[in-house]
Enzyme design. Structure first.
Site, mmCIF file in Angstrom:
data_model
loop_
_atom_site.group_PDB
_atom_site.id
_atom_site.type_symbol
_atom_site.label_atom_id
_atom_site.label_comp_id
_atom_site.label_asym_id
_atom_site.label_seq_id
_atom_site.Cartn_x
_atom_site.Cartn_y
_atom_site.Cartn_z
ATOM 1 N N HIS A 1 11.488 40.297 17.211
ATOM 2 C CA HIS A 1 11.830 39.373 18.306
ATOM 3 C C HIS A 1 10.539 38.766 18.838
ATOM 4 O O HIS A 1 9.902 39.328 19.729
ATOM 5 C CB HIS A 1 12.601 40.134 19.392
ATOM 6 C CG HIS A 1 13.119 39.268 20.498
ATOM 7 N ND1 HIS A 1 14.188 39.631 21.283
ATOM 8 C CD2 HIS A 1 12.741 38.052 20.960
ATOM 9 C CE1 HIS A 1 14.422 38.684 22.175
ATOM 10 N NE2 HIS A 1 13.543 37.713 22.000
ATOM 11 N N HIS B 1 8.846 34.811 19.490
ATOM 12 C CA HIS B 1 8.904 33.336 19.429
ATOM 13 C C HIS B 1 7.489 32.844 19.149
ATOM 14 O O HIS B 1 6.583 33.087 19.962
ATOM 15 C CB HIS B 1 9.396 32.771 20.763
ATOM 16 C CG HIS B 1 10.746 33.296 21.163
ATOM 17 N ND1 HIS B 1 11.910 32.603 20.918
ATOM 18 C CD2 HIS B 1 11.119 34.450 21.786
ATOM 19 C CE1 HIS B 1 12.940 33.303 21.364
ATOM 20 N NE2 HIS B 1 12.493 34.432 21.896
ATOM 21 N N HIS C 1 20.205 35.697 20.903
ATOM 22 C CA HIS C 1 19.912 36.290 22.201
ATOM 23 C C HIS C 1 21.250 36.440 22.944
ATOM 24 O O HIS C 1 22.045 35.495 22.985
ATOM 25 C CB HIS C 1 19.021 35.363 23.035
ATOM 26 C CG HIS C 1 17.580 35.343 22.627
ATOM 27 N ND1 HIS C 1 17.165 35.108 21.352
ATOM 28 C CD2 HIS C 1 16.450 35.513 23.371
ATOM 29 C CE1 HIS C 1 15.835 35.133 21.320
ATOM 30 N NE2 HIS C 1 15.376 35.381 22.531
ATOM 31 N N GLU D 1 20.592 39.029 27.944
ATOM 32 C CA GLU D 1 19.268 39.049 28.590
ATOM 33 C C GLU D 1 19.506 38.782 30.078
ATOM 34 O O GLU D 1 19.295 39.658 30.910
ATOM 35 C CB GLU D 1 18.345 37.988 27.969
ATOM 36 C CG GLU D 1 16.936 37.974 28.585
ATOM 37 C CD GLU D 1 16.055 36.841 28.038
ATOM 38 O OE1 GLU D 1 16.584 35.858 27.478
ATOM 39 O OE2 GLU D 1 14.808 36.939 28.212
ATOM 40 N N ASP E 1 8.520 39.341 22.282
ATOM 41 C CA ASP E 1 9.168 38.130 22.808
ATOM 42 C C ASP E 1 8.185 36.945 22.851
ATOM 43 O O ASP E 1 8.135 36.158 21.904
ATOM 44 C CB ASP E 1 9.789 38.408 24.179
ATOM 45 C CG ASP E 1 10.996 37.515 24.484
ATOM 46 O OD1 ASP E 1 11.389 36.717 23.618
ATOM 47 O OD2 ASP E 1 11.552 37.628 25.599
ATOM 48 N N ASP E 2 7.432 36.813 23.945
ATOM 49 C CA ASP E 2 6.472 35.713 24.119
ATOM 50 C C ASP E 2 5.155 36.312 24.624
ATOM 51 O O ASP E 2 4.812 36.190 25.804
ATOM 52 C CB ASP E 2 7.027 34.705 25.140
ATOM 53 C CG ASP E 2 8.355 34.132 24.691
ATOM 54 O OD1 ASP E 2 8.351 33.252 23.815
ATOM 55 O OD2 ASP E 2 9.401 34.591 25.195
HETATM 56 N N1 ADE Z 1 12.720 31.352 24.317
HETATM 57 C C1 ADE Z 1 11.524 31.950 24.301
HETATM 58 N N2 ADE Z 1 11.597 33.152 24.889
HETATM 59 C C2 ADE Z 1 12.885 33.326 25.284
HETATM 60 C C3 ADE Z 1 13.603 34.362 25.927
HETATM 61 N N3 ADE Z 1 13.017 35.497 26.328
HETATM 62 N N4 ADE Z 1 14.907 34.181 26.174
HETATM 63 C C4 ADE Z 1 15.509 33.054 25.801
HETATM 64 N N5 ADE Z 1 14.881 32.051 25.192
HETATM 65 C C5 ADE Z 1 13.583 32.188 24.922
HETATM 66 ZN ZN ZN Z 2 13.388 35.916 23.018
#
Ligand code: ADE
Ligand code: ZN
Length: 330
Positions: free
Chosen positions: A9, A11, A189, A192, A270-271
């Site tokens: 997971h 991005h 996703h 969340e 994630d990011d």
């Molecule tokens: N795009 C990038 N990170 C995300 C996240 N945590 N949830 C939904 N979309 C995303």
């Molecule tokens: Zn994500």
């Protein structure tokens, strides 16, 4: 040495570090509304998913050429390798680039350049997962899938991301059906910020094999029982959940309860450029804040390889799993 793991997971646009953002801005003659990296970093205080997405989409303006996407991915792969990642299944958001006049070919060929060299340069095997933006229309998602058709040899699967609440999985039933017919793997996703019913829809309507996040599944005992029974992997992102205020503190993260319930959890970043750490930083943070035992950490790493889309190369999966079992915690 870090625990060997797969990252499921991630991005790629969320790995854009402030230094690289300014470097690419200079290279491409793009001006950013921040004086320098320090001022940009002060913008990294988020109140929810949308407040993060606003900055995430804004900074993408610096990504313009194939080389930009190759540099972005190579920088991630170097960091991931240093944190024990052996295999990465990497999300990208083509609609966010196409909307700025950057074509599907530029994005996929650029990412493909870095991913194609990743094994040799970093010792990391890779796959690409193309995400649809759920706050865009279903028609736009279908056009995106069409635009990807010349590049499907580089794309393993499809995902669904961006602002969740108000954009249930069922909106994307047709495009997921079309993706399945093309032989693409499916993830989404769900849960969340959205309710447990979105997790159920992602499974029943979209036919996904993994749920990204899935945190709010814990509110529905029948759903938890089903996820355990069907061994559906959840790709959790603990530092993301804290930064986006889905949980108040890491110490209150439901990961231990989810593992105790028998859910097939994985830990991911994630990011990472936005949320304060890459994947091993997430492992370290949950170990410290939640007191996870070495055997729990090993279980998370084992799950990551078992949940990965390595079905075409079971020998590799077995090799990675053997590394997990052989790992000695310091
Ligand atoms: N795009 C990038 N990170 C995300 C996240 N945590 N949830 C939904 N979309 C995303
Ligand atoms: Zn994500």
């Amino acid at each position: 040495m870090s625990l060997p793991k797969a990252e499921l997971h991630l991005h790629i646009e969320g790995t854009l570090e402030p230094e690289l953002a300014f470097g690419l801005a200079a290279r491409n003659g793009v001006s950013l509304p921040y004086a320098d990296t320090e001022e940009l970093r002060t913008a990294y205080r988020f109140s929810d998913l949308q407040s993060f997405l606003n900055l995430y989409y804004e900074l993408m303006a610096v990504l313009r050429t194939e080389q930009d996407f190759a540099d972005l991915a190579d920088a991630y792969l170097a960091r991931a390798a240093a944190q024990g990642v052996r295999h990465a299944e990497i999300f990208f958001d083509p609609q966010a680039h196409i909307a700025r006049g950057v074509g599907m070919g530029t994005v996929v060929e650029g990412l493909g350049r870095a991913l194609g060299a990743a094994e040799e340069r970093h010792g990391v095997s890779t796959q690409l997962i193309m995400c649809f933006l759920r706050d865009e229309s279903a028609e736009s998602a279908m056009e995106t899938l069409d635009a990807a058709k010349p590049y499907l040899h580089r794309i393993a699967g499809v995902g669904l991301d961006s602002a969740e609440v108000g954009h249930p999985p069922v909106k994307f039933a047709a495009v997921y059906e079309a993706a399945a017919a093309l032989g693409l793997r499916r993830v989404a996703h769900a849960g969340e910020e959205g309710p447990p019913s979105y997790v159920v829809q992602a499974l029943d309507v979209l036919g996904v094999e993994r749920i990204d996040h899935g945190l709010r599944s814990m509110e529905d005992p029948a759903l938890v029982e089903r996820l355990v029974r069907e061994r559906v992997p959840l790709t959790l992102c603990p530092l993301s959940n804290v930064r986006l205020r889905t949980v108040d503190t890491l110490a209150e993260h439901p990961l231990p309860a989810m593992l105790d319930a028998g859910l097939m959890c994985t830990v991911n970043s994630d990011d990472p450029a936005y949320f304060g750490g890459y994947v091993d930083d997430n492992f370290r943070a949950v170990r410290e804040a939640l007191g996870l035992s070495p055997e729990r950490l090993r279980e998370l790493a084992r799950n990551s390889f078992e949940a990965s889309f390595l079905d075409h190369d079971e020998e590799r999966r077995a090799r990675y799993l053997a590394e997990v079992e052989a790992y000695e915690f310091g």
